[in-house]
Design a protein around this motif. Structure first.
Motif, short mmCIF file in Angstrom:
data_model
loop_
_atom_site.label_atom_id
_atom_site.label_comp_id
_atom_site.label_asym_id
_atom_site.label_seq_id
_atom_site.Cartn_x
_atom_site.Cartn_y
_atom_site.Cartn_z
N SER A 120 55.79 -76.72 5.50
CA SER A 120 54.44 -76.38 5.94
C SER A 120 53.83 -75.28 5.08
O SER A 120 54.50 -74.63 4.28
N TYR B 259 54.11 -79.24 18.86
CA TYR B 259 53.30 -80.44 19.07
C TYR B 259 54.19 -81.68 19.08
O TYR B 259 54.07 -82.55 19.97
N HIS C 134 53.70 -74.43 15.18
CA HIS C 134 52.75 -75.23 15.97
C HIS C 134 53.06 -76.72 15.85
O HIS C 134 52.98 -77.46 16.84
N LEU C 135 53.41 -77.17 14.66
CA LEU C 135 53.75 -78.58 14.47
C LEU C 135 55.02 -78.95 15.23
O LEU C 135 55.09 -80.01 15.87
N GLU D 240 52.01 -72.42 11.14
CA GLU D 240 51.70 -73.84 11.18
C GLU D 240 52.96 -74.65 11.47
O GLU D 240 52.92 -75.63 12.24
N ARG D 241 54.08 -74.27 10.85
CA ARG D 241 55.35 -74.95 11.11
C ARG D 241 55.68 -74.92 12.60
O ARG D 241 56.04 -75.94 13.20
N PHE E 104 48.32 -84.69 14.20
CA PHE E 104 48.32 -83.20 14.29
C PHE E 104 47.41 -82.61 13.24
O PHE E 104 46.64 -81.69 13.53
N PHE E 105 47.50 -83.10 12.02
CA PHE E 105 46.72 -82.53 10.94
C PHE E 105 45.26 -82.96 10.95
O PHE E 105 44.41 -82.35 10.30
N SER F 282 50.88 -80.44 3.24
CA SER F 282 52.31 -80.22 3.43
C SER F 282 53.05 -80.71 2.19
O SER F 282 52.54 -81.55 1.44
N ILE G 95 52.49 -86.95 13.39
CA ILE G 95 52.28 -85.86 12.45
C ILE G 95 50.88 -85.93 11.82
O ILE G 95 50.19 -84.90 11.71
#
Length: 374
Positions: free
Chosen positions: A296, A308, A304-305, A301-302, A372-373, A276, A369
């Motif tokens: 992102s 989440y 989904h984050l 992906e943005r 998440f990754f 990121s 965060i």
């Protein structure tokens, strides 16, 4: 749930509002209006400041002061709030949208000159998230073509470019005191006048097109309608609330910076690993910790984050949609694709940032965060 924003109250807002009522003048341009204006003038080196009901009003005043009319072209970044452009559309201008830079959402200064034509009258720049645009370059281009510069510094109070306050460079500039900003009054704004030739007329436009302010200073024996204008000044209730905030600006800024730095230090591994992009701070910029954002790798992906984080109790959100692709302007837009602007529109995430956010909460946000990754 960790909310995205929570208005901060210094403790004196109600006291000052009561004082304004007891002074028996709450309609505007009274004691607290003058205190707030003088505070901003002194702190940031502005020749004249006029409080407004919103930053939108300040931008609309700027358009009136510059005599924007049908056929004029105004260069505006596409990645911004609608008011930045709408103030000039209301006067009949054609908006020439500019792309953002690769480094951050601010206007790509290197591309401004190519957008200038014989019809160009104004360059409007936005200091996104309180990060400085390169004002030396912008003012140089404006001088070369004899153009006006307006700083939309809605998000940039207390930010500095080379140790000089943002809002003090353009011919005119605007602050916002909306409840989402660092310094607030619910709704509210200010017009910053750096070119002294605009001061007298700005007061007239501010006071509904009359010379009412001059009358109350004893400079004329009566006041009358002498120019176009509107009711742009806020009430003393709003100004009283604002002054209580301004008095606490050092405390507010110190806390916000602490939170911002916590985010930045904890999330560095994301950028180091190419996962990121974190905010890019130019060497000439001292920012004000208004926004902390991530960019992102993709829109998917943005999204989904964001989902989440919200599932984990963190109200993170995206930001602007490209104005050149908006429902109102897309059919009018004839320019090139604005790749970087669209990238920020589809990939940028803003994290919660407000005075009462604790460091433990900020740590929770960053840990969530990072998980998440993983």
């Amino acid at each position: 749930m960790i909310g995205f924003n929570k208005p901060y109250f210094s403790g004196k807002e109600i006291d000052y509002i009561i004082e304004a009522v007891r002074r028996e003048k709450i309609s505007g341009n009274g004691h607290f209006t003058k205190l707030s204006q003088s505070f901003i003038e002194r702190r940031y080196g502005i020749p004249k400041v006029l409080l407004t009901s919103s930053c939108t009003d300040a931008l609309e005043m700027a358009a009136l002061l510059l005599n924007i009319e049908v056929g004029d072209e105004v260069i505006v970044p596409s990645y911004t709030f609608v008011s930045t452009a709408n103030a000039f559309v209301l006067r009949g201008a054609n908006i020439i949208f500019a792309d953002s830079s690769k480094e951050n959402p601010n206007i790509d200064v290197g591309k401004i000159e190519a957008l200038i034509t014989k019809k160009t009258k104004v360059i409007v720049i936005v200091h996104y998230a309180g990060f400085c645009c390169d004002m030396d370059l912008i003012m140089s281009v404006a001088s070369k073509y004899n153009l006006y510069v307006i700083e939309d510094a809605a998000q940039a109070i207390d930010s500095k470019y080379k140790d000089r306050a943002l809002g003090s460079f353009g011919h005119l500039a605007c602050f916002s005191f909306h409840e989402t900003k660092n310094i607030i009054s619910g709704e509210g704004g200010a017009l910053l006048i750096n070119d002294a030739s605009f001061i007298e007329r700005a007061e007239i436009i501010w006071e509904k097109g009359t010379n009412r302010s001059a009358f109350f200073r004893g400079e004329t024996d009566k006041y009358s309608w002498i120019d176009i204008g509107s009711s742009f000044l806020p009430s003393e209730i709003t100004a009283a609330f604002l002054y209580a905030q301004l008095e606490k600006i050092e405390e507010i800024q110190n806390k916000r910076m602490l939170i911002w730095n916590t985010y930045f230090e904890n999330l560095k591994p994301l950028e180091e690993n190419g996962v990121s992009i974190l905010p890019f701070i130019p060497s000439f910029c001292k920012h004000n910790a208004h926004i902390f954002y991530l960019v992102s790798r993709s829109e998917n992906e943005r999204n989904h984050l964001l989902n989440y984080l919200n599932q984990k109790g963190v109200n993170a959100i995206f930001h602007y949609m490209s104005l050149h692709k908006s429902a109102f302007y897309s059919s009018k837009y004839k320019g090139k694709e604005l790749i970087e602007c669209d990238r920020y529109s589809s990939r940028l995430i803003r994290l919660p940032l407000f005075y009462e956010l604790s460091i433990d909460q900020a740590q929770y946000v960053t840990n969530t965060i990072l998980k998440f990754f993983e």
